[in-house]
Motif scaffolding. Structure first.
Motif, PDB file in Angstrom:
ATOM      1  N   ILE B  90       0.857  -1.182   0.000  1.00 22.99           N
ATOM      2  CA  ILE B  90       0.000   0.000   0.000  1.00 22.99           C
ATOM      3  C   ILE B  90       0.892   1.231   0.000  1.00 22.99           C
ATOM      4  O   ILE B  90       2.059   1.173   0.375  1.00 22.99           O
ATOM      5  CB  ILE B  90      -0.922   0.084   1.247  1.00 22.99           C
ATOM      6  CG1 ILE B  90      -0.087  -0.012   2.541  1.00 22.99           C
ATOM      7  CG2 ILE B  90      -1.995  -0.986   1.199  1.00 22.99           C
ATOM      8  CD1 ILE B  90      -0.837   0.404   3.779  1.00 22.99           C
ATOM      9  N   ASN B  91       0.301   2.303  -0.437  1.00 24.63           N
ATOM     10  CA  ASN B  91       0.988   3.569  -0.369  1.00 24.63           C
ATOM     11  C   ASN B  91       0.464   4.268   0.883  1.00 24.63           C
ATOM     12  O   ASN B  91      -0.678   4.709   0.933  1.00 24.63           O
ATOM     13  CB  ASN B  91       0.677   4.382  -1.629  1.00 24.63           C
ATOM     14  CG  ASN B  91       1.394   5.717  -1.639  1.00 24.63           C
ATOM     15  OD1 ASN B  91       2.046   6.093  -0.643  1.00 24.63           O
ATOM     16  ND2 ASN B  91       1.280   6.433  -2.734  1.00 24.63           N
ATOM     17  N   ARG B  92       1.302   4.365   1.897  1.00 26.70           N
ATOM     18  CA  ARG B  92       0.881   4.894   3.197  1.00 26.70           C
ATOM     19  C   ARG B  92       0.290   6.296   3.082  1.00 26.70           C
ATOM     20  O   ARG B  92      -0.592   6.678   3.860  1.00 26.70           O
ATOM     21  CB  ARG B  92       2.084   4.874   4.153  1.00 26.70           C
ATOM     22  CG  ARG B  92       1.846   5.412   5.551  1.00 26.70           C
ATOM     23  CD  ARG B  92       0.903   4.531   6.350  1.00 26.70           C
ATOM     24  NE  ARG B  92       0.721   5.086   7.707  1.00 26.70           N
ATOM     25  CZ  ARG B  92      -0.136   6.046   8.012  1.00 26.70           C
ATOM     26  NH1 ARG B  92      -0.906   6.571   7.066  1.00 26.70           N
ATOM     27  NH2 ARG B  92      -0.244   6.486   9.245  1.00 26.70           N
ATOM     28  N   GLU B  93       0.759   7.020   2.062  1.00 23.51           N
ATOM     29  CA  GLU B  93       0.254   8.387   1.894  1.00 23.51           C
ATOM     30  C   GLU B  93      -1.220   8.431   1.516  1.00 23.51           C
ATOM     31  O   GLU B  93      -1.892   9.436   1.681  1.00 23.51           O
ATOM     32  CB  GLU B  93       1.075   9.129   0.822  1.00 23.51           C
ATOM     33  CG  GLU B  93       2.366   9.667   1.383  1.00 23.51           C
ATOM     34  CD  GLU B  93       3.423   9.851   0.318  1.00 23.51           C
ATOM     35  OE1 GLU B  93       3.061  10.037  -0.855  1.00 23.51           O
ATOM     36  OE2 GLU B  93       4.610   9.786   0.684  1.00 23.51           O
ATOM     37  N   ASN B  94      -1.705   7.300   0.979  1.00 28.78           N
ATOM     38  CA  ASN B  94      -3.112   7.256   0.592  1.00 28.78           C
ATOM     39  C   ASN B  94      -4.016   6.761   1.718  1.00 28.78           C
ATOM     40  O   ASN B  94      -5.211   6.589   1.521  1.00 28.78           O
ATOM     41  CB  ASN B  94      -3.299   6.345  -0.626  1.00 28.78           C
ATOM     42  CG  ASN B  94      -2.861   7.023  -1.902  1.00 28.78           C
ATOM     43  OD1 ASN B  94      -2.801   8.252  -1.963  1.00 28.78           O
ATOM     44  ND2 ASN B  94      -2.536   6.236  -2.904  1.00 28.78           N
ATOM     45  N   VAL B  95      -3.409   6.493   2.881  1.00 31.94           N
ATOM     46  CA  VAL B  95      -4.194   5.947   3.985  1.00 31.94           C
ATOM     47  C   VAL B  95      -4.118   6.891   5.186  1.00 31.94           C
ATOM     48  O   VAL B  95      -3.042   7.297   5.599  1.00 31.94           O
ATOM     49  CB  VAL B  95      -3.650   4.550   4.388  1.00 31.94           C
ATOM     50  CG1 VAL B  95      -4.532   3.947   5.483  1.00 31.94           C
ATOM     51  CG2 VAL B  95      -3.594   3.617   3.175  1.00 31.94           C
ATOM     52  N   VAL B  96      -5.266   7.233   5.700  1.00 33.26           N
ATOM     53  CA  VAL B  96      -5.319   8.035   6.927  1.00 33.26           C
ATOM     54  C   VAL B  96      -5.861   7.140   8.027  1.00 33.26           C
ATOM     55  O   VAL B  96      -6.968   6.584   7.914  1.00 33.26           O
ATOM     56  CB  VAL B  96      -6.203   9.279   6.741  1.00 33.26           C
ATOM     57  CG1 VAL B  96      -6.379  10.018   8.061  1.00 33.26           C
ATOM     58  CG2 VAL B  96      -5.604  10.197   5.683  1.00 33.26           C
ATOM     59  N   VAL B  97      -5.060   6.966   9.071  1.00 32.91           N
ATOM     60  CA  VAL B  97      -5.412   5.995  10.101  1.00 32.91           C
ATOM     61  C   VAL B  97      -5.981   6.689  11.334  1.00 32.91           C
ATOM     62  O   VAL B  97      -5.391   7.618  11.874  1.00 32.91           O
ATOM     63  CB  VAL B  97      -4.177   5.151  10.486  1.00 32.91           C
ATOM     64  CG1 VAL B  97      -4.551   4.140  11.555  1.00 32.91           C
ATOM     65  CG2 VAL B  97      -3.608   4.451   9.257  1.00 32.91           C
TER      66      VAL B  97
END
Lengths: 285, 318, 356
Positions: B90-97
């Protein structure tokens, strides 16, 4: 296995193939191979009834089955002809078979071209690549019943001259005075004396008249899409355009549940549909 | 302000920048939560957290490439995010946790063992220590500790290990270390008994592959060896041998990658205790490489790396 | 039909012992944390209190079966020539399915219309169907996921069964539904049940009443077709689906299958196995083209098949028996009732705009 040569074994057990023998193979192109197959006995062959456009499941035992149109017409029953394009596991194995090999056949399956209602009409065949195979059945059937039909035109296109199947009979089609044959390839090639250009464009040039005519077309989806547009431009109505579909099939007899488009099962309600019929179905090709 | 209210506020603030936020809401009855895909501001209200919010929201991530996804995570879910990030899936930048302190989730199979059939639960009230049910018209109280998922009773990471937003204050872990007592106990049985156990358990597998599809780390999905004809390793026979082979392949592919969220086992509609296979491999990985999956975004999964000399592998030493 | 009989709770095992001496009896038993149908052996525990985790689908439609076996044989006269001989493998065994709920037995009525078609008949299925009897236990209490009354059935529905057992405090009222069922009532373990039959009927009626108003899924037939091209709707309702096969494999009416060959040297088998429309491979063509490439396309077909296409082909009958397993066993609690209801209520966005 077939005790009664008059009865189709599919009636008793639709999953049980008959054993046929390959009597001849023809390497049509680098990825299309044709098989001429005879069933158990001469009597069985004579009692094998089918209609142009019907399909069969060919089996390589141990690998599986795949569906192909019977592309020899019922008017010429010395053998059943199937042309196979190499694509998956079964077709790859089929390509390794040769004369004398046994093969499983479940046929005939599905519906057929509406050749009765086409009587007296002009018929335009538009085939792309392996899509020419089902058209060949109907074409030969009509040539064998030539007086029943009006003008017959054939437009057959392939990527290159090497991709043209049925090369052994194309000269005859080109020479015959009772039909018009146009061949086309996508790009210029050395020694090619016929048309160059995409099928829909060549079709517009040919400009067949829609009055009392039927267009029968088969080929890759992208070709079909633009051919339909061309036919509409020429004035063909949806009920004047006939096609034959392909879907992943397993049982071939309307049970296993994967080849449906809404309520229609391509294996039993098809593969032949008019565009008028397809328009009524959900859009899931 | 409750943790849930705080979470909702954080989500509502971020939602305009995201394609969706995945959390949980009440499902078809009081006992079942279901994943919630928040797309519009009014969806936020439906968010639910707590002991019934069992699903690992990270399971959806690899299917949502190129989307901006907000993810509400428990500690174990966050480990899956980290593991996916480690492996470049995954591209971490596309995920807001969105993290929160998790008190543990209920294992419905354990609850069924406690109170019987769960088909007619009409009310559920969860406190930090107790689950009060109305089951078929009868009140039933169950201590939460008795029905918590095993993973929760040994949970070392109840707070999201990675997060962009955190609601509430981090809570203390249930455990400091995993002693793999369950694995050791199973392994202490004679071979025949262990073999018999798996024969029995696997015999009712229906090959639905819920275990595979619920697994956040199972990323082959549409191209799985379970159905492949090339390679053709498995038949489609309804046979323990085939079913078990798949489980072994699944477990092997997860060695050092499995974050033990337990989704495989939870998803199994016929309750086959398949997490044990992954636990066994994790135990080995821990012993050999001292590696925990899904803890450090910058770690390299041991089976994706190669070192000439591994500290705990005595090469040619046998 | 014969008069109703009664069997006391403490005689039930003896009856099963009697029955299993003459035929294969499949009964629900606890296995680990699940309840599954297994061959009954005398004295074994039978779990009748909890609905079986998996319905008795595999009794008539096994998860896998051989359609045929083949042998390749080198021709001794001509070694280059390899002959092949086929052996169809239809081996039904007289079987009694004991303790299914009405929904589990009724599922085969949906199968019958497809497997016993006008043109093609499936001899494997039909042989097993003919050889299998159902002694079904009426439900007296619905579960939260149950909706049999909304798909043309009821908790006491006898359709598709040979015997219907209604649980009473002290035993079961046993009523024959078919001639074959009647033949199973000869045991001396039974007492007369005529007096209790009325009460049993009342219990069944009450169970139906307790389920509340049924939902009318009839309009779904046309509405689902109208929604076919609204991929936004399908992506929305399928978002949480993980595209596994739990719903289809646990469904008493899901009848789709795969056929694959398994080779072993010069011999092998053609295997039919359950297949699942939620799987990417289900419609994947050799060319790589897939008419149902995403889970949204596939869920659309699954719901459409049950609530639109099948009813359109079969007198409005919905291909669902309302057992609720697809809901309660779904790892993410996808609720087919909710999807169909949403579809029936769905207004295309353009219409909504106009209404404002």
């Amino acid at each position: 296995m077939t005790e009664n040569p008059k009865q189709s074994p599919l009636t008793a057990n639709p999953y049980l193939p008959e054993i046929g023998t390959i009597i001849e193979t023809i390497q049509e192109t680098h990825n299309i191979k044709t098989f001429r197959i005879v069933l158990g006995s001469e009597e069985r062959m004579q009692n094998f009834h089918y209609e142009p456009g019907q399909v069969g499941q060919l089996s390589v035992f141990g690998i599986g089955e795949s569906t192909f149109v019977i592309n020899s017409p019922p008017t010429r029953k010395e053998y059943l002809q199937f042309s196979v394009m190499r694509a998956g596991e079964v077709t790859t194995k089929l390509h390794s078979l040769s004369k004398g090999d046994r093969i499983g056949v479940r046929a005939p399956l599905g519906n057929h071209f509406p050749y009765e209602s086409m009587k007296g009409k002009d018929v335009v065949f538009i085939g792309g690549g392996i899509g020419m195979a089902p058209l060949r059945t109907l074409l030969l059937f009509m040539l064998d019943n030539r007086e029943d039909y009006g003008k017959i035109s054939v437009l057959y296109g392939a990527r290159s001259p090497q991709d043209m199947a049925f090369s052994y009979e194309l000269p005859e089609w080109l020479e015959r005075k009772d039909m018009e044959t146009v061949l086309t390839i996508d790009r210029e090639a050395e020694g090619w004396e016929h048309k160059v250009g995409l099928i829909p464009n060549v079709l517009l040039e040919m400009a067949p008249k829609p009055k009392k005519a039927v267009a029968v077309t088969c080929g890759p989806p992208i070709m079909i899409k633009f051919t339909l547009q061309a036919l509409k431009k020429l004035g063909f109505k949806d009920d004047q355009i006939v096609t034959t579909l392909e879907k992943r099939m397993k049982c071939g007899v309307g049970i296993c549940g994967r080849c449906n488009i809404g309520t229609k099962y391509v294996c039993v309600d098809g593969p032949v549909f008019t565009y008028e019929q397809l328009r009524e179905l959900p859009n899931e090709l | 302000m409750t943790i849930l209210t705080q979470l909702k506020e954080q989500i509502a603030a971020q939602l305009p920048k995201l394609d969706m936020v995945i959390g949980w809401e009440r499902g078809y009855d009081a006992l079942h939560a279901t994943p919630l895909f928040i797309r519009a501001a009014e969806d936020v209200e439906r968010l639910q957290i707590g002991p019934l919010a069992v699903h690992n929201t990270a399971t959806y991530l690899t299917g949502l490439k190129n989307k901006k996804v907000g993810l509400v995570v428990k500690g174990c879910d966050s480990r899956a995010v980290i593991q996916l990030q480690q492996e470049g899936l995954i591209n971490r930048e596309n995920v807001v946790v969105f993290g929160f302190p998790c008190d543990g989730v209920v294992d419905l199979t354990k609850l069924r063992r406690e109170v019987g059939d769960l088909g007619r639960v009409t009310e559920v009230d969860a406190s930090p220590t107790e689950l009060r049910l109305n089951l078929d018209g009868q009140e039933r109280n169950v201590a939460l500790a008795d029905v918590l998922a095993d993973k929760c009773t040994r949970c070392r990471f109840p707070n999201a290990l990675v997060h962009d937003h955190f609601a509430g204050t981090p809570r203390e872990a249930h455990a400091v270390d995993d002693d793999y007592a369950d694995v050791l106990a199973f392994e202490s049985q004679p071979l025949e008994a262990r073999f018999e156990h798996w024969q029995q358990e696997m015999s009712r597998c229906i090959r639905c592959y819920a275990c595979r599809n619920a697994c956040p780390m199972c990323v082959c999905r549409d191209h799985c060896v379970a159905q492949s004809r090339d390679p053709h390793w498995m038949t489609q026979d309804d046979a323990v041998r085939e079913k078990w082979l798949f489980q072994v392949i699944h477990a092997m592919h997860l060695a050092g990658r499995c974050v033990e969220c337990g989704e495989c086992q939870r998803a199994c509609p016929v309750d086959i205790p398949i997490l044990a296979l992954k636990r066994k491999l994790n135990k080995e990985i821990k012993e050999v490489f001292n590696h925990d999956a899904g803890v450090d975004p910058n770690a390299i999964p041991p089976l994706l790396s190669f070192q000439v000399e591994e500290e705990n592998i005595n090469e040619r030493g046998w | 039909m014969a008069e109703a009989k009664f069997i006391a709770n403490d005689k039930l095992t003896a009856w099963l012992d009697e029955l299993s001496a003459t035929m294969r009896v499949l009964a629900p038993a606890r296995q680990g944390d699940a309840v599954v149908f297994v061959p009954y052996v005398a004295g074994q525990n039978v779990e009748l209190g909890q609905e079986a985790t998996a319905p008795p689908k595999s009794t008539v439609f096994p998860a896998s079966e051989d359609l045929l076996r083949y042998d390749y044989r080198k021709n001794p006269e001509n070694l280059g020539q390899v002959d092949v001989e086929l052996f169809p493998t239809i081996t039904p065994e007289p079987t009694l399915v004991f303790g299914s709920r009405p929904c589990g037995a009724r599922g085969f009525l949906i199968f019958d219309r497809v497997y016993d078609g006008a043109k093609y008949k499936d001899p494997y299925y039909l042989a097993r169907r003919e050889a299998t009897l159902f002694a079904t236990i009426a439900c007296l209490k619905a579960e939260n996921a149950c909706f049999c009354h909304s798909v043309g059935s009821a908790p006491g529905d006898a359709a598709g069964s040979d015997l219907l057992l209604t649980p009473m405090d002290d035993g079961y009222v046993v009523e024959a539904v078919s001639k074959k069922g009647e033949a199973l009532l000869g045991s001396s373990l039974f007492t007369a049940g005529k007096k209790k039959a009325g009460q049993a009927k009342k219990l069944r009626e009450q169970a139906l009443k307790d389920m509340g108003e049924p939902q009318d899924f009839g309009p779904a037939k046309d509405k689902l077709l109208a929604l076919f091209d609204d991929m936004g709707f399908w992506e929305d309702v399928s978002a949480k689906c993980i595209s596994c096969g739990a719903c289809t494999y646990l469904c008493p009416t899901c009848y789709c299958f795969n056929i694959t060959d398994e080779n072993a040297g010069l011999t092998g088998r053609r295997v039919r196995s359950w297949d699942n429309c939620m799987s990417f491979q289900f419609t994947l063509e050799a060319s790589g083209h897939n008419p149902r490439p995403t889970k949204a396309h596939r869920l659309k077909n699954r719901v459409g098949h049950k609530f639109s296409y099948y009813p359109a082909l079969h007198e409005g009958i919905i291909a669902c028996c309302g057992c609720g397993r697809c809901i309660k066993s779904c790892p993410v609690s996808v609720d087919i009732r909710e999807i169909v209801t949403k579809a029936m209520a769905h207004q295309p966005p353009a219409v909504e705009e106009a209404a404002k």
